[in-house]
Write a protein that holds these residues in place. Structure first.
Motif, mmCIF file in Angstrom:
data_model
loop_
_atom_site.group_PDB
_atom_site.id
_atom_site.type_symbol
_atom_site.label_atom_id
_atom_site.label_comp_id
_atom_site.label_asym_id
_atom_site.label_seq_id
_atom_site.Cartn_x
_atom_site.Cartn_y
_atom_site.Cartn_z
ATOM 1 N N LYS A 138 50.974 31.288 42.903
ATOM 2 C CA LYS A 138 50.662 29.922 42.453
ATOM 3 C C LYS A 138 51.961 29.135 42.389
ATOM 4 O O LYS A 138 52.454 28.814 41.307
ATOM 5 N N GLN A 164 53.571 35.323 39.156
ATOM 6 C CA GLN A 164 53.018 34.791 40.400
ATOM 7 C C GLN A 164 53.288 33.294 40.554
ATOM 8 O O GLN A 164 52.935 32.703 41.552
ATOM 9 N N ARG A 168 47.833 40.877 41.673
ATOM 10 C CA ARG A 168 47.257 40.661 43.007
ATOM 11 C C ARG A 168 48.258 39.915 43.871
ATOM 12 O O ARG A 168 49.121 39.209 43.353
ATOM 13 N N GLU A 169 48.076 40.030 45.187
ATOM 14 C CA GLU A 169 48.950 39.262 46.070
ATOM 15 C C GLU A 169 48.379 37.850 46.177
ATOM 16 O O GLU A 169 47.657 37.507 47.110
ATOM 17 N N GLU A 170 48.683 37.062 45.166
ATOM 18 C CA GLU A 170 48.109 35.718 45.072
ATOM 19 C C GLU A 170 49.156 34.882 44.330
ATOM 20 O O GLU A 170 49.441 35.136 43.165
#
Ligand SMILES: Cc1cc2nc3c(=O)[nH]c(=O)nc-3n(C[C@H](O)[C@H](O)[C@H](O)COP(=O)(O)OP(=O)(O)OC[C@H]3O[C@@H](n4cnc5c(N)ncnc54)[C@H](O)[C@@H]3O)c2cc1C
Length: 346
Positions: A191, A164, A187-189
């Motif tokens: 960084k 991510q 998760r669709e998150e």
């Protein structure tokens, strides 16, 4: 394969974090030659891996600097001493020799014969976080990569990039024009920098890249070739994802690893040292920075710098027992000016 030539030196510094780098400087002031080894591809330890752009406010004389700036300055400061830098390799072996010196060997086969060893290993050697799937390691280097894969390997392939952060997203963006790329994270998150996230979203809209929110639970293979990942999706469903190349860029985790196997006294996974010379339970092996412990220990960079200075004096006394080490000031000592390569007007 021919073994690499043995490097003979005064000191091997294990770890190129801020304390390992300053150790080289302190050794250099005392006329001792050092070689530095780090498992990471770049020097800087936690400062570069964990907080390159965050400000540090408690380096004496430097009201504020980022992790990256501090490391750049330490490299500049130690430059006159021309230490050997051996990056991207882990020190696996440290063996005491009959003459009181040490044989040190790295994962890349670099070998040293050294009078002293300085362990500046911090919280351990940073290793890529691996996918915990049994048997997957058999494909490492051919179909499974924990760094950007070689360009030819991915051409036209079903590439799954796991992660991510900036590295994972940048890799997915880079490969999208020439491969069928799926970016996957629990998760669709994301960084990553806003620009890279925007590129990912744009490629998704153009159907040049897909995102899957899920975790790999297994893999499929045919005739010894990785073909697909079994994925548990965030909504509870499972799915088989074509994967002929898997790139895992899920960050790094530190492993104390081999340091714990060298027979040195440990206390809660830290090396016990005496605070006069920062020597460990084995004479000639010193430990500085986050890796050591003693009454009152504080894991701060400035404490590591102090430890490095005293450890260098400890090593000098050991290497040249007949020559007492005298304290000299960098301001006034012509011998130190010579070592530093500076010309000072008198
Ligand atoms: C978010 C954050 C903020 C921080 N802010 C501050 C602050 O403001 N001020 C402050 O004083 N401190 C701060 N710290 C703590 C500081 O970063 C550490 O004290 C410092 O990095 C310790 O330096 P070191 O050189 O001992 O170890 P590290 O920086 O941990 O470097 C150790 C190096 O050794 C390498 N290594 C280990 N084992 C091996 C092996 N066997 N072979 C090859 N290489 C190996 C590792 O890969 C690593 O690069 C902060 C830490 C974090 C996480």
């Amino acid at each position: 394969l021919e073994p690499t030539p043995l490097i003979t030196t005064d000191a091997v510094v294990i770890g190129a974090g801020p304390v390992g780098l300053f150790q080289v400087f302190e050794l250099g002031l005392l006329g001792l030659q050092a070689h530095v080894v780090d498992s990471l591809p770049a020097p800087g330890g936690q400062c570069i891996e964990l907080y390159p752009d965050k400000p540090i406010y408690d380096i004496p004389g430097t009201p504020v600097c980022s992790g990256r700036e501090l490391v750049a300055r330490l490299l500049q400061q130690m430059a006159p001493f021309k230490a050997g830098m051996h990056l991207g390799q882990q020190v696996n072996q440290v063996q005491l020799q009959n003459d009181g010196g040490f044989h040190v060997e790295t994962s890349a086969g670099t070998r040293f014969s050294t009078r002293t060893v300085f362990i500046a290993a911090g919280v351990g050697s940073f290793q890529p976080r691996r996918l915990p799937l049994e048997g997957l390691s058999a494909f490492e280097g051919t179909q499974v990569f924990y760094q950007n894969p070689p360009a030819l390997v991915t051409l036209g392939q079903h590439v799954v990039v796991v992660g991510q952060g900036e590295a994972a997203l940048a890799c997915a963006v880079h490969l999208a024009p020439t491969a069928h790329v799926t970016l996957m994270h629990r998760r669709e998150e994301f960084k990553a920098t806003p620009a890279t996230v925007a590129q990912v979203q744009q490629l998704r809209q153009q159907n040049q890249l897909q995102f899957v929110a899920g975790q790999a639970t297994g893999f499929m293979q045919t005739q010894g070739q990785l073909t697909a990942l079994q994925v548990s999706l965030s909504d509870g469903a499972t799915r088989e994802l074509p994967a002929t190349v898997l790139v895992v860029l899920s960050g790094l985790s530190p492993k104390l690893g081999p340091v714990a196997d060298w027979g040195l006294a440990l206390e809660r996974k830290q090396l016990v040292v005496n605070t006069e010379t920062f020597e460990t339970s084995t004479p000639g092996i010193f430990a500085v920075g986050d890796v050591n412990t003693y009454p009152g220990k504080k894991k701060l960079i400035l404490c590591g710098f102090h430890e490095a200075a005293l450890a260098a004096f400890g090593a000098a006394a050991r290497i040249n027992p007949e020559e007492p080490v005298t304290l000299q000031y960098t301001t006034t000592s012509t011998r130190l000016h010579q070592r530093l390569g500076v010309v000072v007007e008198s």
